[in-house]
Enzyme design. Structure first.
Site, short mmCIF file in Angstrom:
data_model
loop_
_atom_site.label_atom_id
_atom_site.label_comp_id
_atom_site.label_asym_id
_atom_site.label_seq_id
_atom_site.Cartn_x
_atom_site.Cartn_y
_atom_site.Cartn_z
N HIS A 96 29.68 14.78 26.35
CA HIS A 96 30.08 14.88 24.95
C HIS A 96 30.39 16.33 24.61
O HIS A 96 29.64 17.21 25.01
CB HIS A 96 28.94 14.38 24.06
CG HIS A 96 29.25 14.52 22.60
ND1 HIS A 96 30.10 13.65 21.95
CD2 HIS A 96 28.85 15.44 21.68
CE1 HIS A 96 30.21 14.03 20.68
NE2 HIS A 96 29.45 15.11 20.49
N THR A 122 63.73 11.70 44.36
CA THR A 122 64.06 11.58 42.93
C THR A 122 62.93 12.12 42.07
O THR A 122 63.14 12.88 41.12
CB THR A 122 64.31 10.09 42.58
OG1 THR A 122 65.37 9.61 43.39
CG2 THR A 122 64.64 9.90 41.12
#
Ligand code: NAI
Length: 462
Positions: A441, A41
């Site tokens: 960062h 599925t």
């Protein structure tokens, strides 16, 4: 008659992973699958195709809402539905062929057809009976409908039909504000449908941390999805092109009827074990039709194991995969194990929603002393650059030990970000461990670190 160490029944994420692992561990393995392609599925009519449509429709939304803001001028693209479906089918094809390749590489026989177990140690596929020292049932689940609702997969559809509609419907009514309803509801809303979600409970996404659920509903409402909560659907009357959905409001018992071009029934799934012969074999099942297993995935019949959606637990592809992996290791004499306390769940809308471990409500119910560290994506530079400042990361940690007990994220790439917490929880980490880990960062992951900091002396950017 061929004989195998292991025959796996079902080639969904649980079954094919179990088969590959068995083969890697030196076991002669076959996998029974009746579908024309492998992957079950999830790959054929579930996780993968829905992600393709979510991606495509999100790109459209970006073009309509955000391109001009970034100086990308011009007409927003229009939707060529046929092409979008063929892109989706291409994605399915690449993935299912990939599994076929892996089966060949690992010398796994694909037994094509429906499998049944005439007796322990034997699997019948078509007219052939094969011998198997071990059998793993990985037969998955199927959509469960409601009384008074007949599925035709054209006008009244499950997720399967919703992934190949003839056209984008003008009015879509979704029954059930769970994962399937909201993911596919989002797709069609972005493609231009009017989408109304009718939900029995008073909140969307049952079981989700209530704070996240509230923000999630508000966000989806802003995107144009309509919600009717506390409403029990009584029935659907459909013709070949239209439908009427009748629901009863729980607060005053009044009945209301909604018109729809398409109705998506997304009210849950149930274990699928039809035709396997489990009853005749005497395999113990729960009263909900789910196969009973012990902590080693063994049923009460020697040599027969079961994993994935047909046994208890969340119906998630990755839970099935982990069980397949562990079951294979157990059959090979190793110590396979699944940590059910650290299974993430993700809803792939925009923003995404992801969770792992306990919700605040569960901790309260268990009387646990806990603390909350929260950080909004508004304080994250990277999120703002991509118009994704809505949402937050919330970490729940033990009040005394600081050990992470759960995390809940609503925001950009929440489904990726949650895994940092999963790893931390697997290692029994404290929030401070995450807070003291250097995060690059500018990244969205910094929001996770800031939430961990918020469990201690406080975040920097709020
Ligand atoms: P669900 O169990 O997530 O949600 C079903 C919703 O239907 C519930 O909120 C329930 O209260 C509501 N409902 C039930 N009867 C109703 C009625 N008569 N009237 C109105 N509302 C009614 O089920 P869903 O969304 O169908 O998903 C099935 C399974 O597939 C779930 O276990 C889910 O975890 C899994 N899945 C997971 C995905 C993911 O992890 N991203 C994606 C798709 C499916």
């Amino acid at each position: 008659m061929s004989s195998y160490d292991v025959i796996v029944i079902g080639a969904g994420p649980g079954g094919y992973v179990a088969a590959i692992r068995c083969a890697q561990l030196g076991l002669k393995t076959a996998c029974v699958e009746a579908r024309e392609t492998l992957g079950g599925t999830c790959l054929n009519v579930g996780c993968i195709p829905s992600k393709a449509l979510l991606h495509a429709s999100h790109q459209l939304h970006e073009a309509e809402d955000n391109f001009a803001k970034m100086g990308l001028k011009g007409k927003a693209p229009s939707v060529d539905w046929k092409q979008m479906l063929s892109y989706k089918d291409d994605v399915i094809g690449q993935n299912t062929k990939g599994i076929e390749f892996l089966f060949k590489k690992n010398k796994i026989d694909w037994l094509k057809g429906w499998g049944s177990i005439p007796e322990a140690g034997k699997v019948k596929v078509g007219d052939e009976v094969h011998e198997a020292k071990n059998i793993i049932i990985a037969s998955g689940s199927e959509a469960s409908s409601l009384p008074g609702v007949e599925i035709d997969e054209k006008v009244v559809v499950t997720s399967t039909g919703a992934l190949e509609l003839g056209k984008v419907p003008k009015k879509l009514v979704v029954i059930g504000a769970g994962v399937i309803g909201l993911e596919l509801g989002s797709v069609y809303k972005r493609l231009g449908s009017e989408v109304t979600v009718v939900e029995y409970l008073d909140a969307i996404t049952p079981g989700m941390d209530a704070e996240v659920s509230k923000v999630f509903q508000r966000t989806l409402k802003k995107q144009g999805l309509e919600f009717i909560l506390g409403a029990a659907v009584q029935g659907v009357d459909a013709t070949k092109t239209k439908a009427k959905v009748t629901y009863k409001l729980k607060n005053d018992d009044s009945e209301v009827t909604l018109d729809a071009d398409v109705v998506l029934v997304a009210t849950g799934r149930r274990a699928f074990t039809d035709g396997l012969g489990l009853k005749e074999l005497g395999v113990e099942m729960t009263d909900r039709g789910v196969v009973k297993t012990d902590s080693h995935f063994a049923t009460n019949i020697k040599g027969i194991y079961a994993i994935g959606d047909c046994i208890p637990g969340p119906m998630l592809a990755h839970k099935a995969e982990d069980e397949g992996f562990a079951c294979a290791e157990i059959i090979a004499g190793q110590a396979g194990h699944v940590n059910y306390g650290v299974i993430p769940s993700v809803i792939y809308t925009w923003p995404e929603v992801a969770a792992v471990g306990a919700s605040e409500e569960q901790l309260k119910q268990d009387g646990r002393a806990y603390k909350v560290g929260k950080f909004s994506f508004m304080g994250n530079g990277r999120a703002k650059a991509i118009f994704a400042g809505d949402g937050f990361v919330k970490i729940l940690a033990d009040k005394e030990s600081d050990r992470i007990l759960g995390a809940h994220i609503i925001g950009p790439q929440a489904g990726e970000l949650i895994h940092e917490i999963c790893v931390a929880m697997e290692f029994g980490a404290a929030a401070e461990d995450v807070a003291r880990t250097c995060h690059a960062h500018p990244t969205l992951s910094e929001a996770v670190r800031e939430a961990a900091l918020a469990c201690g002396d406080g975040p920097i950017h709020s």
